[in-house]
Enzyme design. Structure first.
Site, PDB file in Angstrom:
ATOM      1  N   ASP A   2     -48.497 -68.534 -29.011  1.00  0.00           N
ATOM      2  CA  ASP A   2     -49.286 -69.757 -28.876  1.00  0.00           C
ATOM      3  C   ASP A   2     -48.775 -70.815 -29.851  1.00  0.00           C
ATOM      4  O   ASP A   2     -48.166 -70.480 -30.868  1.00  0.00           O
ATOM      5  CB  ASP A   2     -50.762 -69.483 -29.195  1.00  0.00           C
ATOM      6  CG  ASP A   2     -51.372 -68.498 -28.214  1.00  0.00           C
ATOM      7  OD1 ASP A   2     -50.851 -68.373 -27.095  1.00  0.00           O
ATOM      8  OD2 ASP A   2     -52.374 -67.859 -28.583  1.00  0.00           O
TER       9      ASP A   2
HETATM   10  N1  URA Z   1     -51.905 -63.076 -28.817  1.00  0.00           N
HETATM   11  C1  URA Z   1     -52.459 -64.294 -28.928  1.00  0.00           C
HETATM   12  O1  URA Z   1     -53.653 -64.454 -28.756  1.00  0.00           O
HETATM   13  N2  URA Z   1     -51.654 -65.322 -29.249  1.00  0.00           N
HETATM   14  C2  URA Z   1     -50.342 -65.191 -29.479  1.00  0.00           C
HETATM   15  O2  URA Z   1     -49.663 -66.171 -29.780  1.00  0.00           O
HETATM   16  C3  URA Z   1     -49.773 -63.927 -29.368  1.00  0.00           C
HETATM   17  C4  URA Z   1     -50.574 -62.872 -29.017  1.00  0.00           C
END
Ligand code: URA
Length: 240
Positions: free
Chosen positions: A103
């Site tokens: 993310d």
């Molecule tokens: N899980 C998440 O919620 N975000 C990420 O960036 C990676 C794994």
């Protein structure tokens, strides 16, 4: 392998496709010591290609361990945000991409490569390659949560999550530091798993993927090439 001369040079980061066409026209490029016919001339691995006297050797695949900072997107192109490739020099080879996604607010280990096959295997749900995260989450994580993560959680998918290993590292007054290892890669998976136990991820950093560990000598935004050993053990992670 047979590849057009202009693609060869562009892939190796000599310039954009139109720039390298200019270089070829200006006779700044030699193939085996001779002036090539044109940008469309095919070259092979055993040919010696040079640009302004410097040999440009062909590397089929490259692998980089990138420490993704928060605020950049796991994409090669984006109109609004910095992408992971913006952290590589402009003259870098053009066919790199990130393996999987973190993310925008997640930091940590991201493999950057042009090896589509390895990427496919690392991301395949059948391979169950482990991903380990360090997280700071709201509230106090309990042993009951650890059991729930191990048993599988309902996060709104068809099936519960696969067993995950949650370790409590330390408890603060209103937050917890944890390490979580999962073997899937569902959208926002870590955040949704904590939501399922009524907690919120406040900070998330990926610290390992299979056998590959984030190099703490790197600063966010920095990268380095994988060592031979790292590459071998990463390949091994996809062999099950
Ligand atoms: N899980 C998440 O919620 N975000 C990420 O960036 C990676 C794994």
């Amino acid at each position: 392998m047979q590849i057009r001369l202009d693609k060869y040079l562009a892939d190796m980061g000599v310039g954009t496709r139109s720039q390298v066409k200019q270089y070829i026209r200006k006779k700044q490029v030699l193939v085996n010591g001779s002036i090539p016919k044109g940008p469309e001339q095919k070259v092979e691995r055993r040919d010696t290609v040079s640009f302004l006297g410097k040999v440009i050797s062909w590397q089929e695949y490259e692998y980089f361990l990138f420490y993704k900072p928060a605020g950049c997107v796991s994409a090669v192109q984006d109109n609004y945000h910095r992408t992971v490739l913006d952290y590589f020099p402009k003259n870098h080879r053009k066919d790199l991409f990130p393996v999987g996604r973190l993310d925008i607010d997640t930091e940590g280990l991201l493999l950057i490569t042009n090896d589509g096959e390895l990427s496919h295997r690392l991301l395949s749900p059948k391979k169950h390659v482990t991903k380990t995260y360090f997280a700071r989450v709201s509230g106090r994580v309990t042993e009951e949560d650890v059991q729930k993560f191990a048993g599988g959680l309902e996060i709104g998918e068809k099936k519960p999550t696969l067993p995950a290993c949650l370790k409590i590292l330390s408890l603060e007054a209103e937050a917890s530091l944890v390490e979580l290892t999962i073997t899937e890669g569902k959208f926002h998976q870590v955040k949704r798993m904590f939501e399922a136990v009524e907690k919120k991820v406040l900070y998330l950093k990926r610290i390992a993927m299979g056998e590959l560990k984030l190099d703490e000598a790197l600063q966010p935004g920095e990268y380095r090439e994988l060592t031979e050993e790292e590459l071998m053990s990463l390949r091994k992670s996809t062999m099950q």
